[in-house]
Scaffold this motif. Structure first.
Motif, PDB file in Angstrom:
ATOM      1  N   GLU A  24      12.852 115.044 -38.196  1.00 44.91           N
ATOM      2  CA  GLU A  24      12.264 115.530 -39.443  1.00 44.91           C
ATOM      3  C   GLU A  24      10.849 115.028 -39.696  1.00 44.91           C
ATOM      4  O   GLU A  24      10.117 115.621 -40.491  1.00 44.91           O
ATOM      5  N   ASP A  64      15.890 108.444 -47.664  1.00 52.38           N
ATOM      6  CA  ASP A  64      15.551 109.302 -48.803  1.00 52.38           C
ATOM      7  C   ASP A  64      14.639 110.423 -48.320  1.00 52.38           C
ATOM      8  O   ASP A  64      13.422 110.360 -48.467  1.00 52.38           O
ATOM      9  N   PRO A  65      15.203 111.480 -47.753  1.00 56.86           N
ATOM     10  CA  PRO A  65      14.390 112.570 -47.203  1.00 56.86           C
ATOM     11  C   PRO A  65      13.586 113.328 -48.245  1.00 56.86           C
ATOM     12  O   PRO A  65      12.694 114.094 -47.883  1.00 56.86           O
ATOM     13  N   ALA A  66      13.878 113.118 -49.544  1.00 60.93           N
ATOM     14  CA  ALA A  66      13.168 113.846 -50.594  1.00 60.93           C
ATOM     15  C   ALA A  66      12.144 112.991 -51.317  1.00 60.93           C
ATOM     16  O   ALA A  66      11.418 113.487 -52.190  1.00 60.93           O
ATOM     17  N   GLY A  67      12.052 111.709 -50.985  1.00 59.08           N
ATOM     18  CA  GLY A  67      11.103 110.839 -51.671  1.00 59.08           C
ATOM     19  C   GLY A  67       9.667 111.216 -51.373  1.00 59.08           C
ATOM     20  O   GLY A  67       9.335 111.630 -50.259  1.00 59.08           O
ATOM     21  N   ARG A 104       6.112 115.422 -42.384  1.00 59.43           N
ATOM     22  CA  ARG A 104       7.558 115.561 -42.583  1.00 59.43           C
ATOM     23  C   ARG A 104       7.904 117.006 -42.920  1.00 59.43           C
ATOM     24  O   ARG A 104       7.238 117.635 -43.748  1.00 59.43           O
ATOM     25  N   ARG A 106      10.189 119.354 -44.920  1.00 57.78           N
ATOM     26  CA  ARG A 106      11.060 119.282 -46.095  1.00 57.78           C
ATOM     27  C   ARG A 106      11.253 120.692 -46.628  1.00 57.78           C
ATOM     28  O   ARG A 106      10.329 121.282 -47.184  1.00 57.78           O
ATOM     29  N   GLY A 107      12.427 121.237 -46.393  1.00 57.56           N
ATOM     30  CA  GLY A 107      12.677 122.614 -46.783  1.00 57.56           C
ATOM     31  C   GLY A 107      11.792 123.561 -46.008  1.00 57.56           C
ATOM     32  O   GLY A 107      11.763 123.541 -44.777  1.00 57.56           O
ATOM     33  N   GLU A 111       4.992 118.509 -45.154  1.00 60.21           N
ATOM     34  CA  GLU A 111       4.280 117.578 -46.018  1.00 60.21           C
ATOM     35  C   GLU A 111       3.491 116.600 -45.149  1.00 60.21           C
ATOM     36  O   GLU A 111       3.921 116.247 -44.054  1.00 60.21           O
ATOM     37  N   SER A 174       0.752 119.616 -48.708  1.00 57.47           N
ATOM     38  CA  SER A 174       1.798 120.332 -47.975  1.00 57.47           C
ATOM     39  C   SER A 174       1.310 121.733 -47.650  1.00 57.47           C
ATOM     40  O   SER A 174       0.427 122.272 -48.327  1.00 57.47           O
TER      41      SER A 174
END
Length: 251
Positions: A24, A64-67, A104, A106-107, A111, A174
């Motif tokens: 990721e 914490d993949p969303a941090g 990274r 993310r969805g 980012e 992003s």
């Protein structure tokens, strides 16, 4: 994300770059080489710093993949400070430091975060964009005392060291993954091929894709040997050789 990568120390020195890759994210750190005889107040050096900071970043990004990337970096710097607060003077402005570049997935987004002079370079829709933090290039003086005064200070430059607030000064953003055709992350030991030696990012991508990332480092070393006089900017003379690392996302 699948990456091909290469890294090489500057000839005759330990490699102070550190690269960490996962499915990721990618994290690339470039430890700042310490000048001989410099009082850092620390028993550690840049190699310890990049490995320790990298470990904390990898743990936090995995947990914490969303941090937010800036929050993740701030927490990692705090963790590093705790690791050596008992042995080192963290108030010393010359404490070991590192640049940071993170990408990274993310969805539906890629980012990125860049702190100091490493780079994230991507191509979308035929347009190449290089993201870097060029504040070190704006400094008027480069002697050790002048740099120490503006390091991690407003109006100066920011780097990962002992100030967690530096993370809030990073360049972040992003882009949609849809249409993202090329991506690389690199230290300034690679970007000098474009910034000083007249290459272009499309050419760097093409060389890495055609011959592999190691060929890009080889191209840098050739230029460092035959045209070292070009390593000058605003009166500042850069070292002839630098650690060089790049990670190229595979299509």
């Amino acid at each position: 994300m699948d990456f091909a990568f290469a890294t090489a120390a500057a000839p005759g020195r330990a490699n102070e770059d550190h690269l960490l890759l996962s499915a990721e994210f990618a994290v690339l750190l470039d430890g700042v080489t310490q000048l001989p005889g410099l009082d850092t107040g620390c028993v550690h050096g840049p190699v310890w710093l990049v490995r320790t900071l990298g470990a904390h970043l990898t743990t936090a990004l995995s947990a914490d993949p969303a941090g937010g990337l800036d929050d993740v970096l701030a927490g990692a710097i705090e963790a590093v400070c705790r690791d050596h607060a008992g042995t080192c003077d963290l108030t010393n402005p010359n404490s070991p430091s590192s640049t940071v570049a993170i990408v990274r997935e993310r969805g539906e987004l890629l980012e990125y975060l860049v702190l100091c002079d490493s780079s994230v370079v991507f191509e979308r829709g035929g347009r190449v964009e290089a993201v870097s933090d060029g504040r070190t290039g704006d400094l008027l003086h480069y002697d050790r005392e002048s740099v120490a005064r503006v390091r991690n200070r407003p109006g100066g430059f920011w780097v990962a060291s002992t100030a967690p607030q530096a993370a809030g000064e990073a360049v972040t953003g992003s882009v949609p993954l849809d249409g993202l055709s090329r991506l690389l992350v690199c230290t300034d030991g690679i970007s000098r091929l474009v910034e000083f030696f007249g290459s272009t990012w499309p050419s760097v991508f093409e060389l890495a894709e055609r011959q592999g990332p190691r060929a890009v480092i080889d191209a840098v070393r050739v230029q460092e040997r035959v045209r070292p006089e070009l390593l000058t900017q605003r009166g500042r003379r850069f070292k002839q050789h630098d650690d060089a690392t790049l990670a190229l996302r595979l299509r």
